[in-house]
Structure formats: structure tokens, C-alpha cells
Design a protein around this motif. Structure first.
Motif, PDB file in Angstrom:
ATOM      1  N   ASP A 151      -9.979  -7.005   6.358  1.00 12.39           N
ATOM      2  CA  ASP A 151     -11.152  -6.748   5.334  1.00 12.39           C
ATOM      3  C   ASP A 151     -10.955  -5.649   4.111  1.00 12.39           C
ATOM      4  O   ASP A 151      -9.476  -5.747   3.929  1.00 12.39           O
ATOM      5  CB  ASP A 151     -11.588  -5.387   6.432  1.00 12.39           C
ATOM      6  CG  ASP A 151     -12.553  -3.458   5.506  1.00 12.39           C
ATOM      7  OD1 ASP A 151     -12.539  -4.123   3.793  1.00 12.39           O
ATOM      8  OD2 ASP A 151     -13.392  -2.838   6.006  1.00 12.39           O
ATOM      9  N   TYR A 152     -10.902  -6.211   3.224  1.00  9.74           N
ATOM     10  CA  TYR A 152     -10.410  -6.042   2.183  1.00  9.74           C
ATOM     11  C   TYR A 152     -10.085  -4.786   1.513  1.00  9.74           C
ATOM     12  O   TYR A 152      -9.874  -4.891  -0.341  1.00  9.74           O
ATOM     13  CB  TYR A 152      -9.973  -7.403   0.978  1.00  9.74           C
ATOM     14  CG  TYR A 152     -10.049  -8.267   1.930  1.00  9.74           C
ATOM     15  CD1 TYR A 152      -9.180  -9.078   1.070  1.00  9.74           C
ATOM     16  CD2 TYR A 152     -10.694  -9.147   2.125  1.00  9.74           C
ATOM     17  CE1 TYR A 152      -8.436  -9.789   1.971  1.00  9.74           C
ATOM     18  CE2 TYR A 152     -10.949 -10.523   2.352  1.00  9.74           C
ATOM     19  CZ  TYR A 152      -9.376 -10.814   2.190  1.00  9.74           C
ATOM     20  OH  TYR A 152      -8.555 -12.278   3.187  1.00  9.74           O
ATOM     21  N   SER A 153     -11.784  -3.849   1.637  1.00  8.71           N
ATOM     22  CA  SER A 153     -12.093  -2.687   1.353  1.00  8.71           C
ATOM     23  C   SER A 153     -10.816  -1.653   1.835  1.00  8.71           C
ATOM     24  O   SER A 153     -11.205  -0.688   0.627  1.00  8.71           O
ATOM     25  CB  SER A 153     -12.669  -1.960   1.896  1.00  8.71           C
ATOM     26  OG  SER A 153     -12.840  -2.121   3.582  1.00  8.71           O
ATOM     27  N   TYR A 154      -9.850  -2.127   1.751  1.00  4.57           N
ATOM     28  CA  TYR A 154      -8.932  -0.631   3.135  1.00  4.57           C
ATOM     29  C   TYR A 154      -7.750  -1.168   1.337  1.00  4.57           C
ATOM     30  O   TYR A 154      -6.471  -1.680   1.763  1.00  4.57           O
ATOM     31  CB  TYR A 154      -8.210  -0.956   3.982  1.00  4.57           C
ATOM     32  CG  TYR A 154      -9.457   0.029   4.550  1.00  4.57           C
ATOM     33  CD1 TYR A 154      -9.012   0.927   5.664  1.00  4.57           C
ATOM     34  CD2 TYR A 154      -9.828  -1.373   5.102  1.00  4.57           C
ATOM     35  CE1 TYR A 154     -10.247   1.526   5.774  1.00  4.57           C
ATOM     36  CE2 TYR A 154     -10.461  -0.803   6.448  1.00  4.57           C
ATOM     37  CZ  TYR A 154     -11.166   0.375   6.759  1.00  4.57           C
ATOM     38  OH  TYR A 154     -11.706   1.059   8.239  1.00  4.57           O
ATOM     39  N   ASN A 155      -7.855  -0.137   0.316  1.00  8.52           N
ATOM     40  CA  ASN A 155      -6.803   0.291  -0.937  1.00  8.52           C
ATOM     41  C   ASN A 155      -5.828   0.917  -0.691  1.00  8.52           C
ATOM     42  O   ASN A 155      -6.616   1.954   0.513  1.00  8.52           O
ATOM     43  CB  ASN A 155      -7.741   0.140  -1.778  1.00  8.52           C
ATOM     44  CG  ASN A 155      -8.682   0.881  -2.801  1.00  8.52           C
ATOM     45  OD1 ASN A 155      -9.006   1.632  -1.716  1.00  8.52           O
ATOM     46  ND2 ASN A 155      -9.185   0.620  -3.706  1.00  8.52           N
ATOM     47  N   LEU A 156      -5.192   1.837  -1.403  1.00 13.09           N
ATOM     48  CA  LEU A 156      -4.704   3.088  -1.255  1.00 13.09           C
ATOM     49  C   LEU A 156      -5.335   4.144  -1.268  1.00 13.09           C
ATOM     50  O   LEU A 156      -4.859   5.100  -0.574  1.00 13.09           O
ATOM     51  CB  LEU A 156      -3.521   2.506  -2.262  1.00 13.09           C
ATOM     52  CG  LEU A 156      -2.222   3.997  -2.197  1.00 13.09           C
ATOM     53  CD1 LEU A 156      -1.583   3.537  -0.879  1.00 13.09           C
ATOM     54  CD2 LEU A 156      -1.108   4.354  -3.338  1.00 13.09           C
ATOM     55  N   GLU A 157      -5.944   3.713  -1.976  1.00 10.19           N
ATOM     56  CA  GLU A 157      -6.902   5.487  -2.113  1.00 10.19           C
ATOM     57  C   GLU A 157      -7.691   5.500  -0.623  1.00 10.19           C
ATOM     58  O   GLU A 157      -7.235   6.889   0.039  1.00 10.19           O
ATOM     59  CB  GLU A 157      -7.802   5.079  -3.368  1.00 10.19           C
ATOM     60  CG  GLU A 157      -8.702   6.426  -3.977  1.00 10.19           C
ATOM     61  CD  GLU A 157      -9.934   5.664  -4.423  1.00 10.19           C
ATOM     62  OE1 GLU A 157     -10.252   7.454  -4.710  1.00 10.19           O
ATOM     63  OE2 GLU A 157      -9.815   5.280  -5.498  1.00 10.19           O
ATOM     64  N   LYS A 158      -8.383   3.717  -0.194  1.00  9.53           N
ATOM     65  CA  LYS A 158      -9.068   4.683   0.951  1.00  9.53           C
ATOM     66  C   LYS A 158      -7.949   5.473   2.224  1.00  9.53           C
ATOM     67  O   LYS A 158      -8.161   6.065   3.414  1.00  9.53           O
ATOM     68  CB  LYS A 158      -9.953   3.082   1.454  1.00  9.53           C
ATOM     69  CG  LYS A 158     -10.835   3.126   2.058  1.00  9.53           C
ATOM     70  CD  LYS A 158     -11.380   2.334   2.425  1.00  9.53           C
ATOM     71  CE  LYS A 158     -12.557   1.822   3.972  1.00  9.53           C
ATOM     72  NZ  LYS A 158     -14.049   1.675   3.639  1.00  9.53           N
ATOM     73  N   VAL A 159      -6.942   4.249   1.973  1.00  9.33           N
ATOM     74  CA  VAL A 159      -6.033   4.473   3.039  1.00  9.33           C
ATOM     75  C   VAL A 159      -5.270   6.015   3.478  1.00  9.33           C
ATOM     76  O   VAL A 159      -5.810   6.937   3.983  1.00  9.33           O
ATOM     77  CB  VAL A 159      -5.058   3.355   2.750  1.00  9.33           C
ATOM     78  CG1 VAL A 159      -3.999   3.679   4.052  1.00  9.33           C
ATOM     79  CG2 VAL A 159      -5.045   2.059   3.502  1.00  9.33           C
ATOM     80  N   LEU A 160      -5.232   6.678   2.104  1.00  9.96           N
ATOM     81  CA  LEU A 160      -4.960   7.812   1.640  1.00  9.96           C
ATOM     82  C   LEU A 160      -6.155   8.708   1.875  1.00  9.96           C
ATOM     83  O   LEU A 160      -5.853   9.979   2.500  1.00  9.96           O
ATOM     84  CB  LEU A 160      -4.485   7.954   0.578  1.00  9.96           C
ATOM     85  CG  LEU A 160      -2.726   7.249   0.814  1.00  9.96           C
ATOM     86  CD1 LEU A 160      -2.485   7.827  -0.685  1.00  9.96           C
ATOM     87  CD2 LEU A 160      -1.447   8.044   1.086  1.00  9.96           C
ATOM     88  N   LYS A 161      -7.667   8.828   1.408  1.00  9.32           N
ATOM     89  CA  LYS A 161      -8.514   9.385   1.799  1.00  9.32           C
ATOM     90  C   LYS A 161      -9.340   9.791   3.492  1.00  9.32           C
ATOM     91  O   LYS A 161      -8.861   9.866   3.890  1.00  9.32           O
ATOM     92  CB  LYS A 161      -9.425   8.931   1.312  1.00  9.32           C
ATOM     93  CG  LYS A 161     -10.311   9.929   1.156  1.00  9.32           C
ATOM     94  CD  LYS A 161     -12.480   9.310   0.315  1.00  9.32           C
ATOM     95  CE  LYS A 161     -12.968  11.041  -0.087  1.00  9.32           C
ATOM     96  NZ  LYS A 161     -14.147   9.917  -0.961  1.00  9.32           N
ATOM     97  N   GLU A 162      -9.116   8.221   3.948  1.00 14.39           N
ATOM     98  CA  GLU A 162      -9.508   8.237   4.960  1.00 14.39           C
ATOM     99  C   GLU A 162      -8.724   7.827   6.583  1.00 14.39           C
ATOM    100  O   GLU A 162      -8.920   8.154   7.336  1.00 14.39           O
ATOM    101  CB  GLU A 162     -10.842   6.989   4.632  1.00 14.39           C
ATOM    102  CG  GLU A 162     -11.714   6.787   4.145  1.00 14.39           C
ATOM    103  CD  GLU A 162     -12.548   6.057   4.459  1.00 14.39           C
ATOM    104  OE1 GLU A 162     -12.951   4.836   5.397  1.00 14.39           O
ATOM    105  OE2 GLU A 162     -13.445   5.941   3.448  1.00 14.39           O
ATOM    106  N   CYS A 163      -7.892   7.070   6.766  1.00 12.71           N
ATOM    107  CA  CYS A 163      -6.877   6.832   7.606  1.00 12.71           C
ATOM    108  C   CYS A 163      -5.587   8.006   7.034  1.00 12.71           C
ATOM    109  O   CYS A 163      -4.602   7.674   9.129  1.00 12.71           O
ATOM    110  CB  CYS A 163      -6.232   5.308   6.781  1.00 12.71           C
ATOM    111  SG  CYS A 163      -7.865   3.852   6.905  1.00 12.71           S
ATOM    112  N   LYS A 164      -4.942   8.666   6.763  1.00  9.02           N
ATOM    113  CA  LYS A 164      -3.772   9.493   7.236  1.00  9.02           C
ATOM    114  C   LYS A 164      -4.831  10.643   7.062  1.00  9.02           C
ATOM    115  O   LYS A 164      -5.424  11.728   6.966  1.00  9.02           O
ATOM    116  CB  LYS A 164      -3.291  10.193   5.349  1.00  9.02           C
ATOM    117  CG  LYS A 164      -1.791  10.596   6.032  1.00  9.02           C
ATOM    118  CD  LYS A 164      -0.367  11.004   4.619  1.00  9.02           C
ATOM    119  CE  LYS A 164       0.444  11.086   5.219  1.00  9.02           C
ATOM    120  NZ  LYS A 164       1.016  12.098   4.513  1.00  9.02           N
ATOM    121  N   LYS A 165      -4.047  11.592   8.486  1.00 10.34           N
ATOM    122  CA  LYS A 165      -4.740  11.955   9.509  1.00 10.34           C
ATOM    123  C   LYS A 165      -3.650  13.523   9.260  1.00 10.34           C
ATOM    124  O   LYS A 165      -2.192  12.891   8.884  1.00 10.34           O
ATOM    125  CB  LYS A 165      -4.395  11.543  11.040  1.00 10.34           C
ATOM    126  CG  LYS A 165      -5.963  10.357  10.642  1.00 10.34           C
ATOM    127  CD  LYS A 165      -7.364  11.097  10.425  1.00 10.34           C
ATOM    128  CE  LYS A 165      -7.636   9.907  10.107  1.00 10.34           C
ATOM    129  NZ  LYS A 165      -9.237   9.779   9.973  1.00 10.34           N
TER     130      LYS A 165
END
Length: 171
Positions: A151-165
Motif C-alpha cells: 500500500d503506497y499511501s503510507y508516507n511519513l505523515e500518515k505513519v506518524l499521524k495514524e500509526c505511532k501510538k
């Protein structure tokens, strides 16, 4: 009844292969399984310069991934160049959704809690000095089919916003 999770402790002396895991739909279609492989990482310890690689850099395309797969035959860092390198410290927590590109970097002791499969597409030829076979890379699937898991939609912004808990203590 079963808990349906797999828990691992991983201590990386080197960067592990760039990879993604299938979601439930892909696993049903190709592995006859009801489980995909989403996972969570809790960083328990980190050596100096420890990092994870998570999400594609902005602008990375399927064509870029395919070119890096070919380049990885001789360039052990070809795939790493496409990903965001994120420094980590003890206590960091990340959720890695199925289909998101990632790799555990050097120096991480990670507790991994995941769906109970080891379906891993790792289209990188090398893990340190060990050369992966096509079966280890693509799990017996055709290369074209296996590469469809990313899935190419996981860029740094999305990772830090949605995946870092942010972890919290529950009493």
C-alpha cells in the motif's frame, strides 16, 4: 476459543528485510487463511542510532518499488532508500497495518504482537549476508501477485499521524 495472536521478541543486530504483510482479503485469496498480518511494535530497548523503516517516502511509486527489487540483487540498500527512517527509543509504540511497508532497523529490541501468521512478502534479495530465495521473498506466489500487497499511501505523515501510538498504563 483462542486468543489468535502471535507474540515475538525481536533483537535486530542488522536491518531486517523490507516487507509488507497481506490483509485478510489477500490472505483468503492466496493463502486460504482468515488471517492477514497486522502487527504492533513496542520498543523495549534501543542501541545508539536505532531506527525503524516505515512507510514509503513521498512520491515513491509501484515502478520505483519494482526497480528497487531488481536493484537489490546487487545493491543491498536499494529498498531502504525508498523508505522513511525513523529513530526509535524505549517506550515507542507503532501499529503496522497489513500492507504497510516496513523494516526493523539495526539496534532495536522489539516486542511484536501480531495476527497469528507469518505471511511476509519481502522482495529484497539480501538480509545482511544471507541471500533470500524467491520462495522466502514471495511465499510461493508469482512475483507480480506478491508485489500487489504493498500500500503506497503510507508516507511519513500518515505513519506518524495514524500509526505511532502513545502508550498509557491501565490499572
Amino acid at each position: 476459543d483462542s486468543l489468535d495472536v502471535l507474540v515475538k521478541a525481536l533483537d535486530s543486530a542488522i536491518r531486517l528485510p523490507v516487507q509488507a504483510h497481506p490483509d485478510k482479503a489477500f490472505s483468503r485469496a492466496h493463502f486460504n487463511s482468515e488471517f492477514g498480518k497486522a502487527e504492533s511494535w513496542v520498543v523495549l530497548a534501543a542501541r545508539e542510532n536505532a531506527a525503524i523503516f516505515f512507510g514509503f517516502k513521498d512520491g515513491v511509486t509501484e515502478k520505483d518499488l519494482r526497480e528497487a527489487v531488481e536493484a537489490s540483487e546487487t545493491d543491498k540498500d536499494a529498498m531502504e532508500k525508498l523508505l522513511n527512517k525513523i529513530p526509535v527509543k524505549p517506550g515507542d509504540v507503532y501499529f503496522i497495518p497489513a500492507k504497510a511497508v516496513h523494516a526493523i532497523g539495526y539496534g532495536c529490541l522489539i516486542l511484536e504482537v501480531q495476527e497469528p501468521t507469518d505471511f511476509t512478502i519481502q522482495p529484497e534479495r539480501w538480509c545482511g549476508d544471507y541471500k533470500l530465495s524467491d520462495n522466502e521473498m514471495y511465499l510461493g506466489l508469482k512475483k507480480e501477485t506478491a508485489l500487489g500487497v504493498f500500500d503506497y499511501s503510507y508516507n511519513l505523515e500518515k505513519v506518524l499521524k495514524e500509526c505511532k501510538k502513545t502508550p498509557s498504563i491501565i490499572y
